[in-house]
Enzyme design. Structure first.
Site, PDB file in Angstrom:
ATOM      1  N   SER A  17      -1.826  -9.342   7.407  1.00  0.00           N
ATOM      2  CA  SER A  17      -3.096  -8.454   7.801  1.00  0.00           C
ATOM      3  C   SER A  17      -3.911  -8.295   7.020  1.00  0.00           C
ATOM      4  O   SER A  17      -4.921  -7.739   7.387  1.00  0.00           O
ATOM      5  CB  SER A  17      -2.329  -7.210   8.616  1.00  0.00           C
ATOM      6  OG  SER A  17      -1.579  -6.690   7.492  1.00  0.00           O
ATOM      7  N   GLY A  18      -3.640  -8.785   5.833  1.00  0.00           N
ATOM      8  CA  GLY A  18      -4.609  -8.291   4.662  1.00  0.00           C
ATOM      9  C   GLY A  18      -6.100  -9.191   4.868  1.00  0.00           C
ATOM     10  O   GLY A  18      -6.154 -10.171   5.498  1.00  0.00           O
ATOM     11  N   ARG A  40       4.032  -5.066   8.262  1.00  0.00           N
ATOM     12  CA  ARG A  40       5.095  -4.117   7.913  1.00  0.00           C
ATOM     13  C   ARG A  40       5.387  -3.767   9.469  1.00  0.00           C
ATOM     14  O   ARG A  40       6.527  -3.031   9.770  1.00  0.00           O
ATOM     15  CB  ARG A  40       4.526  -2.703   7.008  1.00  0.00           C
ATOM     16  CG  ARG A  40       4.871  -3.023   5.861  1.00  0.00           C
ATOM     17  CD  ARG A  40       4.569  -1.954   4.939  1.00  0.00           C
ATOM     18  NE  ARG A  40       3.129  -2.125   4.597  1.00  0.00           N
ATOM     19  CZ  ARG A  40       2.553  -1.318   3.905  1.00  0.00           C
ATOM     20  NH1 ARG A  40       3.178  -0.318   3.253  1.00  0.00           N
ATOM     21  NH2 ARG A  40       1.123  -1.372   3.570  1.00  0.00           N
ATOM     22  N   THR A  89       1.298 -13.015  -0.496  1.00  0.00           N
ATOM     23  CA  THR A  89      -0.207 -12.408  -0.744  1.00  0.00           C
ATOM     24  C   THR A  89       0.016 -10.752  -0.728  1.00  0.00           C
ATOM     25  O   THR A  89      -0.917  -9.947  -1.086  1.00  0.00           O
ATOM     26  CB  THR A  89      -1.393 -12.511   0.191  1.00  0.00           C
ATOM     27  OG1 THR A  89      -1.005 -11.979   1.436  1.00  0.00           O
ATOM     28  CG2 THR A  89      -1.199 -13.964   0.718  1.00  0.00           C
ATOM     29  N   SER A 134      -3.852 -12.314  -9.760  1.00  0.00           N
ATOM     30  CA  SER A 134      -5.303 -11.779 -10.146  1.00  0.00           C
ATOM     31  C   SER A 134      -5.839 -12.007 -11.332  1.00  0.00           C
ATOM     32  O   SER A 134      -4.730 -11.979 -12.179  1.00  0.00           O
ATOM     33  CB  SER A 134      -5.174 -10.310  -9.763  1.00  0.00           C
ATOM     34  OG  SER A 134      -6.423  -9.458 -10.196  1.00  0.00           O
ATOM     35  N   TYR A 169      -3.096  -0.530 -11.481  1.00  0.00           N
ATOM     36  CA  TYR A 169      -3.088  -1.778 -10.549  1.00  0.00           C
ATOM     37  C   TYR A 169      -3.038  -3.014 -11.296  1.00  0.00           C
ATOM     38  O   TYR A 169      -2.237  -3.948 -11.041  1.00  0.00           O
ATOM     39  CB  TYR A 169      -4.294  -1.503  -9.557  1.00  0.00           C
ATOM     40  CG  TYR A 169      -4.570  -3.047  -9.212  1.00  0.00           C
ATOM     41  CD1 TYR A 169      -4.082  -3.384  -7.942  1.00  0.00           C
ATOM     42  CD2 TYR A 169      -5.514  -3.815  -9.391  1.00  0.00           C
ATOM     43  CE1 TYR A 169      -3.963  -4.693  -7.110  1.00  0.00           C
ATOM     44  CE2 TYR A 169      -5.695  -4.977  -8.831  1.00  0.00           C
ATOM     45  CZ  TYR A 169      -4.877  -5.477  -7.711  1.00  0.00           C
ATOM     46  OH  TYR A 169      -5.028  -6.778  -7.029  1.00  0.00           O
ATOM     47  N   LYS A 173      -0.081  -5.978 -11.327  1.00  0.00           N
ATOM     48  CA  LYS A 173      -0.275  -7.256 -10.985  1.00  0.00           C
ATOM     49  C   LYS A 173       0.209  -8.310 -12.172  1.00  0.00           C
ATOM     50  O   LYS A 173       0.906  -9.170 -11.876  1.00  0.00           O
ATOM     51  CB  LYS A 173      -1.923  -7.758 -10.899  1.00  0.00           C
ATOM     52  CG  LYS A 173      -2.461  -7.116  -9.604  1.00  0.00           C
ATOM     53  CD  LYS A 173      -1.651  -7.487  -8.259  1.00  0.00           C
ATOM     54  CE  LYS A 173      -2.059  -9.054  -7.875  1.00  0.00           C
ATOM     55  NZ  LYS A 173      -0.975  -9.194  -6.500  1.00  0.00           N
ATOM     56  N   PRO A 197      -7.551 -14.419  -8.421  1.00  0.00           N
ATOM     57  CA  PRO A 197      -8.876 -14.214  -8.177  1.00  0.00           C
ATOM     58  C   PRO A 197      -9.417 -12.901  -9.057  1.00  0.00           C
ATOM     59  O   PRO A 197      -8.809 -12.206  -9.191  1.00  0.00           O
ATOM     60  CB  PRO A 197      -8.880 -13.839  -6.697  1.00  0.00           C
ATOM     61  CG  PRO A 197      -7.558 -13.956  -6.355  1.00  0.00           C
ATOM     62  CD  PRO A 197      -6.525 -14.034  -7.514  1.00  0.00           C
ATOM     63  N   VAL A 200     -12.882  -9.661  -5.086  1.00  0.00           N
ATOM     64  CA  VAL A 200     -12.896 -10.811  -3.949  1.00  0.00           C
ATOM     65  C   VAL A 200     -14.123 -10.027  -3.077  1.00  0.00           C
ATOM     66  O   VAL A 200     -14.120  -8.689  -2.594  1.00  0.00           O
ATOM     67  CB  VAL A 200     -11.807 -11.001  -2.893  1.00  0.00           C
ATOM     68  CG1 VAL A 200     -12.116 -11.876  -1.969  1.00  0.00           C
ATOM     69  CG2 VAL A 200     -10.877 -11.410  -4.156  1.00  0.00           C
TER      70      VAL A 200
END
Ligand code: NAP
Length: 355
Positions: A17-18, A40, A89, A134, A169, A173, A197, A200
């Site tokens: 769903s991201g 989820r 992801t 990331s 964060y 990662k 990435p 984004v």
């Protein structure tokens, strides 16, 4: 070493769903693939509804949804059954709005990666895992570039400055990607390819996402950052390019290793200037750069963590990534960033998220 992937086998996409995953799924369905997507909560219409729309627009492919949680052991086994490719992801992308970074970020990122990769170890059909890492796993603060003899970050670099207290964060990662390489090294059946990435941008196929990406551009146009912004550079890339990179990483026979996916490091003022050129003065775009001492005083003006150390190590510093490996090894052709920002902002207007 070349490795052939059977495109007729289902492909698992976790965190379906991201913001990024929606685009990956769209490209896979358009290519006629069968996608196993995990969410989820299968009953959450806000996350599942957009996926059903993506599926309806690409009838050449098939989408099957499964329920799975990063923190529930064995949760991904059913969705992974029969897959040769696993795209992982799912991970929270939050820079504020939480009290305990360990629970909110580190646990789901690291334990989630472990859960998914242990499921890959159990699932004999899996040949390749594409992990959405990331540039946050590559570097911590912009100031770290001063210690880099090359003068730019590339795939050989690792974040050495983030921690639970500083840029958690980024730390999540870094830890998650390290864990993935460790689990990968202990087996020989599946290959790990990472997509790294930078920030984004670009249009979303969902309004459900809580991704920090979507908030960042909105704050440039809704007056939150008016009249001045910190002199701060971020790497940026189009969401469509990030999704393409995942698809190439899944199917190219020789894909391996890490890939920085980034297309430039504009300042916030440069982005605001692009937007102002296209959308005019109807919106409250910032029009000058605040001196660093003012930013320190009014740290809350920053869109990310406003702690003094963050400001000291990031505001007013250079930033540069080398994206040549993504072009050579994945054949990426990047959208111009101007188009990324304009398409994204237009969508925020169309969706009523900016007035
Ligand atoms: P997003 O829209 O917030 O998507 C993240 C997804 O992770 C959500 O769909 C969510 O699924 C899932 N998730 C979160 N916690 C979970 C849990 N405990 N169990 C299962 N699923 C969980 O974020 P995004 O921007 O697309 O980011 C996707 C990935 O790209 C992340 O790994 C992020 O770190 C990475 N990334 C993003 C950027 C960026 O600028 N956006 C840049 C570099 C890397 P539910 O729908 O089920 O809640």
């Amino acid at each position: 070493m070349e490795q052939t992937i059977d495109k007729s086998k289902p492909i698992l996409v976790t965190g379906a769903s991201g913001y990024i995953a929606n685009w990956i799924i769209r490209y896979l369905l358009e290519a006629g693939c069968t996608v196993h997507g995990t969410v989820r909560n299968l009953n959450n219409e806000k996350s599942v509804g957009p996926l059903r729309q993506i599926e309806a627009a690409a009838p050449q492919g098939t989408l099957k949804l499964f329920q799975a949680d990063l923190l529930a052991e064995g949760s991904f086994d059913a969705a992974m059954a029969g897959c040769e490719v696993v795209m992982h992801t799912a991970s929270p992308f939050l820079v504020r709005g939480f009290k305990d970074p360990e629970q909110a970020l580190i646990k789901p990122a690291v334990e989630g990666t472990r859960n998914v990769l242990e499921a890959a170890n159990r699932t004999t059909s899996v040949k390749r895992v594409v992990l959405t890492s990331s540039v946050a796993a590559v570097f911590g603060d912009n100031a770290d570039l001063r210690k880099n003899p090359r003068g730019y970050f590339n795939e050989e670099d690792w974040n050495f400055s983030s921690s639970l207290d500083h840029q958690p964060y980024s730390y999540s990662k870094f830890l998650a990607e390290k864990e993935a390489w460790k689990i990968h090294a202990a087996q020989s059946r599946w290959r790990l390819v990472t997509i790294n990435p930078s920030m984004v941008g670009g249009p979303a196929l969902t309004r459900y996402s809580q991704s920090t990406s979507i908030d960042t551009l909105r704050s440039l146009g809704n007056g939150k950052l008016w009249p001045g912004v910190p002199q701060m550079r971020l790497g940026w890339v189009d969401v469509r390019d990030v999704a393409r990179a995942h698809v190439e990483a899944a199917f190219r026979p020789d894909a391996e290793g890490r890939h920085i996916i980034s297309n430039g490091e504009p300042t916030m003022l440069e982005i605001a200037t692009i937007l102002k050129r296209h959308f005019g003065s109807r919106y409250k775009f910032p029009f000058f750069e605040l001196p660093k001492f003012i930013v320190k005083w009014f740290g809350r003006l920053l869109d990310a963590s406003a702690k003094p150390r963050f400001i000291e190590q990031n505001v007013g510093h250079a930033l540069k990534f080398d994206n040549s490996r993504s072009k050579q090894r994945l054949g990426l052709q990047y959208h111009p960033l101007e188009q990324t920002f304009v398409d994204h902002f237009q969508q925020l207007i169309d969706d009523g998220m900016i007035r």
